[in-house]
Write a protein that holds these residues in place. Structure first.
Motif, mmCIF file in Angstrom:
data_model
loop_
_atom_site.group_PDB
_atom_site.id
_atom_site.type_symbol
_atom_site.label_atom_id
_atom_site.label_comp_id
_atom_site.label_asym_id
_atom_site.label_seq_id
_atom_site.Cartn_x
_atom_site.Cartn_y
_atom_site.Cartn_z
ATOM 1 N N ILE A 8 1.019 -1.329 -0.110
ATOM 2 C CA ILE A 8 -0.045 -0.011 -0.018
ATOM 3 C C ILE A 8 0.932 1.210 -0.055
ATOM 4 N N PRO A 9 0.490 2.284 -0.830
ATOM 5 C CA PRO A 9 1.474 3.318 -0.808
ATOM 6 C C PRO A 9 1.488 4.051 0.562
ATOM 7 N N GLN A 10 2.650 4.641 0.837
ATOM 8 C CA GLN A 10 2.794 5.331 2.134
ATOM 9 C C GLN A 10 3.134 6.635 2.015
ATOM 10 N N LEU A 11 3.528 7.075 1.001
ATOM 11 C CA LEU A 11 4.063 8.701 0.897
ATOM 12 C C LEU A 11 3.553 9.355 -0.785
ATOM 13 N N LEU A 12 2.945 10.381 -0.639
ATOM 14 C CA LEU A 12 2.603 11.176 -1.664
ATOM 15 C C LEU A 12 3.442 12.459 -1.655
ATOM 16 N N THR A 13 3.974 12.310 -2.923
ATOM 17 C CA THR A 13 4.955 13.566 -3.343
ATOM 18 C C THR A 13 4.576 14.441 -4.240
ATOM 19 N N VAL A 14 4.104 15.688 -4.027
ATOM 20 C CA VAL A 14 3.575 16.467 -4.978
ATOM 21 C C VAL A 14 4.462 17.700 -5.431
ATOM 22 N N GLY A 15 4.874 17.788 -6.519
ATOM 23 C CA GLY A 15 5.896 18.832 -6.934
ATOM 24 C C GLY A 15 5.009 19.678 -7.922
ATOM 25 N N TYR A 16 5.381 20.869 -7.753
ATOM 26 C CA TYR A 16 4.591 21.961 -8.584
ATOM 27 C C TYR A 16 5.368 23.260 -8.820
ATOM 28 N N PRO A 47 2.447 12.189 4.074
ATOM 29 C CA PRO A 47 2.558 10.703 4.609
ATOM 30 C C PRO A 47 0.985 10.448 4.455
ATOM 31 N N LEU A 48 0.580 9.257 3.874
ATOM 32 C CA LEU A 48 -0.715 8.997 3.667
ATOM 33 C C LEU A 48 -1.356 8.236 4.762
ATOM 34 N N LEU A 49 -0.778 7.607 5.512
ATOM 35 C CA LEU A 49 -1.371 6.968 6.973
ATOM 36 C C LEU A 49 -1.963 7.872 7.814
ATOM 37 N N PRO A 50 -1.208 9.019 8.248
ATOM 38 C CA PRO A 50 -1.634 9.883 9.362
ATOM 39 C C PRO A 50 -3.172 10.457 8.529
ATOM 40 N N THR A 110 3.814 4.895 -9.133
ATOM 41 C CA THR A 110 3.117 5.539 -10.255
ATOM 42 C C THR A 110 3.462 7.198 -10.092
ATOM 43 N N ARG A 111 3.468 7.896 -11.317
ATOM 44 C CA ARG A 111 3.965 9.285 -11.298
ATOM 45 C C ARG A 111 2.747 10.061 -12.315
ATOM 46 N N PHE A 112 2.157 11.022 -11.801
ATOM 47 C CA PHE A 112 1.552 11.866 -12.777
ATOM 48 C C PHE A 112 2.112 13.154 -12.957
ATOM 49 N N GLU A 113 2.051 13.434 -14.277
ATOM 50 C CA GLU A 113 2.548 14.782 -14.422
ATOM 51 C C GLU A 113 1.330 15.616 -15.359
ATOM 52 N N ILE A 114 1.152 16.998 -14.949
ATOM 53 C CA ILE A 114 -0.079 17.749 -15.238
ATOM 54 C C ILE A 114 0.682 18.949 -15.441
ATOM 55 N N GLU A 115 0.298 19.761 -16.746
ATOM 56 C CA GLU A 115 0.873 21.050 -16.962
ATOM 57 C C GLU A 115 -0.080 21.508 -17.825
ATOM 58 N N GLN A 116 -0.398 22.835 -17.223
ATOM 59 C CA GLN A 116 -1.535 23.436 -18.092
ATOM 60 C C GLN A 116 -1.250 25.094 -17.735
ATOM 61 N N GLY A 117 -0.930 25.674 -18.982
ATOM 62 C CA GLY A 117 -0.496 27.038 -18.689
ATOM 63 C C GLY A 117 0.860 27.441 -18.080
ATOM 64 N N PRO A 118 0.919 28.420 -17.203
ATOM 65 C CA PRO A 118 2.207 28.539 -16.381
ATOM 66 C C PRO A 118 2.404 27.593 -15.282
ATOM 67 N N THR A 119 1.271 26.775 -15.000
ATOM 68 C CA THR A 119 1.163 25.897 -13.576
ATOM 69 C C THR A 119 1.551 24.479 -13.994
ATOM 70 N N ALA A 120 2.534 23.923 -13.309
ATOM 71 C CA ALA A 120 2.938 22.415 -13.612
ATOM 72 C C ALA A 120 2.695 21.763 -12.116
ATOM 73 N N PHE A 121 2.051 20.722 -12.345
ATOM 74 C CA PHE A 121 2.064 19.449 -11.145
ATOM 75 C C PHE A 121 2.714 18.413 -11.173
ATOM 76 N N GLN A 122 3.331 17.756 -10.481
ATOM 77 C CA GLN A 122 4.087 16.244 -10.569
ATOM 78 C C GLN A 122 3.748 15.703 -9.541
ATOM 79 N N ILE A 123 3.133 14.497 -9.500
ATOM 80 C CA ILE A 123 2.571 13.819 -8.457
ATOM 81 C C ILE A 123 3.508 12.309 -8.358
ATOM 82 N N GLY A 124 3.844 11.913 -7.361
ATOM 83 C CA GLY A 124 4.581 10.423 -7.287
ATOM 84 C C GLY A 124 4.059 10.040 -6.057
ATOM 85 N N VAL A 125 3.606 8.634 -6.202
ATOM 86 C CA VAL A 125 3.253 7.764 -5.155
ATOM 87 C C VAL A 125 4.263 6.701 -4.740
ATOM 88 N N ARG A 126 4.681 6.598 -3.731
ATOM 89 C CA ARG A 126 5.702 5.670 -3.287
ATOM 90 C C ARG A 126 5.119 4.707 -1.955
#
Length: 87
Positions: free
Chosen positions: A2-10, A23-26, A71-87
């Protein structure tokens, strides 16, 4: 596993990059009453609106959760960009 850490980069509009580690558990423990209500509402919607078996819906959700680590998600729209990684 089960994933334990969500990393969001923007990236902010000025070009600076930020990274948040969540941290996903708390979070799950704090939101568990709401998560329980959401699961019950989702099962009722599966049964009534979509005429799906609640057991198959739960099994599918479990398979999705199981496939998330790495899993990694990368979303870019206009001047804003998000990168989400689940470990």
């Amino acid at each position: 596993m089960i994933p334990q850490l969500l990393t969001v980069g923007y990236r902010r509009t000025n070009g600076n990059r930020r990274r948040l580690h969540i941290p996903l558990l708390p979070v799950a423990v704090l939101l568990s009453p709401l998560l329980l209500l959401a699961v019950v509402a989702g099962l009722i919607a599966c049964r009534r609106a979509f005429r799906l078996s609640p057991v198959s819906a739960l099994r599918t959700a479990w398979y999705l959760l199981w496939a998330l680590p790495g899993t990694r998600f990368e979303i870019e729209q206009g001047p804003t960009a998000f990168q989400i990684g689940v470990r």
